[in-house]
Design a protein around this motif. Sequence first.
Motif, PDB file in Angstrom:
ATOM      1  N   GLN A  56     -24.737  53.699 -13.950  1.00 20.74           N
ATOM      2  CA  GLN A  56     -25.063  53.777 -12.527  1.00 20.74           C
ATOM      3  C   GLN A  56     -23.921  54.383 -11.720  1.00 20.74           C
ATOM      4  O   GLN A  56     -22.759  54.308 -12.103  1.00 20.74           O
ATOM      5  CB  GLN A  56     -25.400  52.385 -11.983  1.00 20.74           C
ATOM      6  CG  GLN A  56     -24.320  51.355 -12.219  1.00 20.74           C
ATOM      7  CD  GLN A  56     -24.796  49.936 -11.940  1.00 20.74           C
ATOM      8  OE1 GLN A  56     -25.711  49.707 -11.150  1.00 20.74           O
ATOM      9  NE2 GLN A  56     -24.187  48.968 -12.578  1.00 20.74           N
ATOM     10  N   LEU A  57     -24.298  55.004 -10.592  1.00 18.14           N
ATOM     11  CA  LEU A  57     -23.338  55.535  -9.631  1.00 18.14           C
ATOM     12  C   LEU A  57     -23.296  54.574  -8.451  1.00 18.14           C
ATOM     13  O   LEU A  57     -24.322  54.305  -7.822  1.00 18.14           O
ATOM     14  CB  LEU A  57     -23.758  56.925  -9.160  1.00 18.14           C
ATOM     15  CG  LEU A  57     -22.939  57.541  -8.021  1.00 18.14           C
ATOM     16  CD1 LEU A  57     -21.481  57.717  -8.419  1.00 18.14           C
ATOM     17  CD2 LEU A  57     -23.541  58.870  -7.582  1.00 18.14           C
ATOM     18  N   VAL A 113     -25.621  50.653  -5.038  1.00 16.77           N
ATOM     19  CA  VAL A 113     -25.997  51.507  -6.170  1.00 16.77           C
ATOM     20  C   VAL A 113     -26.743  52.722  -5.630  1.00 16.77           C
ATOM     21  O   VAL A 113     -27.815  52.595  -5.030  1.00 16.77           O
ATOM     22  CB  VAL A 113     -26.874  50.744  -7.176  1.00 16.77           C
ATOM     23  CG1 VAL A 113     -27.325  51.694  -8.300  1.00 16.77           C
ATOM     24  CG2 VAL A 113     -26.109  49.558  -7.766  1.00 16.77           C
ATOM     25  N   LEU A 114     -26.151  53.912  -5.805  1.00 15.47           N
ATOM     26  CA  LEU A 114     -26.769  55.147  -5.332  1.00 15.47           C
ATOM     27  C   LEU A 114     -27.840  55.661  -6.288  1.00 15.47           C
ATOM     28  O   LEU A 114     -28.829  56.246  -5.854  1.00 15.47           O
ATOM     29  CB  LEU A 114     -25.706  56.222  -5.118  1.00 15.47           C
ATOM     30  CG  LEU A 114     -24.654  55.918  -4.042  1.00 15.47           C
ATOM     31  CD1 LEU A 114     -23.649  57.057  -3.960  1.00 15.47           C
ATOM     32  CD2 LEU A 114     -25.306  55.676  -2.687  1.00 15.47           C
ATOM     33  N   ARG A 115     -27.627  55.487  -7.565  1.00 15.34           N
ATOM     34  CA  ARG A 115     -28.623  55.925  -8.551  1.00 15.34           C
ATOM     35  C   ARG A 115     -28.284  55.322  -9.912  1.00 15.34           C
ATOM     36  O   ARG A 115     -27.120  55.252 -10.297  1.00 15.34           O
ATOM     37  CB  ARG A 115     -28.640  57.459  -8.668  1.00 15.34           C
ATOM     38  CG  ARG A 115     -29.790  58.039  -9.501  1.00 15.34           C
ATOM     39  CD  ARG A 115     -31.149  57.802  -8.873  1.00 15.34           C
ATOM     40  NE  ARG A 115     -31.252  58.359  -7.539  1.00 15.34           N
ATOM     41  CZ  ARG A 115     -31.776  59.544  -7.271  1.00 15.34           C
ATOM     42  NH1 ARG A 115     -32.227  60.317  -8.251  1.00 15.34           N
ATOM     43  NH2 ARG A 115     -31.875  59.968  -6.011  1.00 15.34           N
ATOM     44  N   GLU A 120     -31.286  57.640  -1.146  1.00 11.91           N
ATOM     45  CA  GLU A 120     -32.376  58.583  -0.895  1.00 11.91           C
ATOM     46  C   GLU A 120     -31.946  60.045  -1.051  1.00 11.91           C
ATOM     47  O   GLU A 120     -32.785  60.959  -0.999  1.00 11.91           O
ATOM     48  CB  GLU A 120     -32.932  58.381   0.518  1.00 11.91           C
ATOM     49  CG  GLU A 120     -33.734  57.093   0.692  1.00 11.91           C
ATOM     50  CD  GLU A 120     -32.864  55.857   0.675  1.00 11.91           C
ATOM     51  OE1 GLU A 120     -31.756  55.908   1.267  1.00 11.91           O
ATOM     52  OE2 GLU A 120     -33.263  54.849   0.058  1.00 11.91           O
ATOM     53  N   THR A 121     -30.657  60.310  -1.235  1.00  7.03           N
ATOM     54  CA  THR A 121     -30.168  61.684  -1.389  1.00  7.03           C
ATOM     55  C   THR A 121     -30.823  62.350  -2.594  1.00  7.03           C
ATOM     56  O   THR A 121     -30.911  61.765  -3.677  1.00  7.03           O
ATOM     57  CB  THR A 121     -28.639  61.698  -1.561  1.00  7.03           C
ATOM     58  OG1 THR A 121     -28.032  61.129  -0.397  1.00  7.03           O
ATOM     59  CG2 THR A 121     -28.120  63.116  -1.747  1.00  7.03           C
ATOM     60  N   ALA A 122     -31.281  63.577  -2.404  1.00  7.22           N
ATOM     61  CA  ALA A 122     -31.953  64.306  -3.488  1.00  7.22           C
ATOM     62  C   ALA A 122     -30.958  64.724  -4.569  1.00  7.22           C
ATOM     63  O   ALA A 122     -29.830  65.107  -4.263  1.00  7.22           O
ATOM     64  CB  ALA A 122     -32.655  65.532  -2.926  1.00  7.22           C
ATOM     65  N   LEU A 167     -30.517  62.143 -16.607  1.00  2.55           N
ATOM     66  CA  LEU A 167     -29.375  62.838 -17.203  1.00  2.55           C
ATOM     67  C   LEU A 167     -28.848  62.150 -18.456  1.00  2.55           C
ATOM     68  O   LEU A 167     -27.918  62.646 -19.092  1.00  2.55           O
ATOM     69  CB  LEU A 167     -28.219  62.923 -16.192  1.00  2.55           C
ATOM     70  CG  LEU A 167     -28.452  63.775 -14.948  1.00  2.55           C
ATOM     71  CD1 LEU A 167     -27.290  63.605 -13.980  1.00  2.55           C
ATOM     72  CD2 LEU A 167     -28.622  65.235 -15.320  1.00  2.55           C
ATOM     73  N   GLY A 168     -29.400  61.005 -18.804  1.00  2.00           N
ATOM     74  CA  GLY A 168     -28.803  60.217 -19.868  1.00  2.00           C
ATOM     75  C   GLY A 168     -27.615  59.452 -19.321  1.00  2.00           C
ATOM     76  O   GLY A 168     -27.436  59.329 -18.104  1.00  2.00           O
TER      77      GLY A 168
END
Length: 263
Positions: A137-138, A150-152, A194-196, A159-160
Amino acid sequence: MWAGGVCGACLAAAGVWRRYGVEDGLADAIPVAVTVSPRGNVWVVHPGGRAVSWLDGFNVRAISVGPLGNYPVYESRSGQIWALHGDGVAEYRAEEWHSYLVPEVRAEREAHPLRILRAVPLLPAERDRVLVLLPEQLVSYEARRRRSLVLRRASDAGLGRFVDILQTREGDLWVAGARGVAKLTGPVRRLTPETAWEVRLMPEESQHQLVGRIHEDEEGGLTSVAEAPDEVRVVVHFDGTAWQPPMLAPPGTRGAWRGTEGT
């Protein structure tokens, strides 16, 4: 970098190098982690977290070591200084280190105590804020509020397992995973869940997985090291649009970047 100190290239075209050692002001002769900041400073962590030296191209200085271990030190464009620390992160300001618990870092250390020793990549975003790239996680951590977000998650990014993070010259963000890279439009301080994510996967037929840090070149391309299932390592390059054919790398290669004249 080598066991006797840190070496910086000066007048590389002429083959002239300058070596920096204890006699030049390094706090210790042996470096265990080296980073170069967007400001051009070189940060050197010495064994056991006993000291941290930094070079600005002219002088060598040292700062207090505080709570650090053998983790790299990261400096932002605006001068914020961060490092991984135990169950969280530490920020250096007002001539001392301030430590913060980050629940996601603690959970990673408890679940994978050996994996976290590989130095989780950090990216200082602005004062009191740092991005932490864990394998799964980022995370964005805000020190003033002592809050993490947690951003993503890697499982949602496609991306694995996450490998590295890099801020571009324009202020955007690249996140590298085992299967490719994703670009997030900056500025970094405004990134949200929500950033793409603009994902660019490596060709599936290659079966390569990124294992090295990513490095940006002057044209905005990315270079890194990948590994095939048979453990053969290659140098891979993404030119901003597509992945170029990989180049065979010497056994044990850990990093690669483009030099002058595209070499």
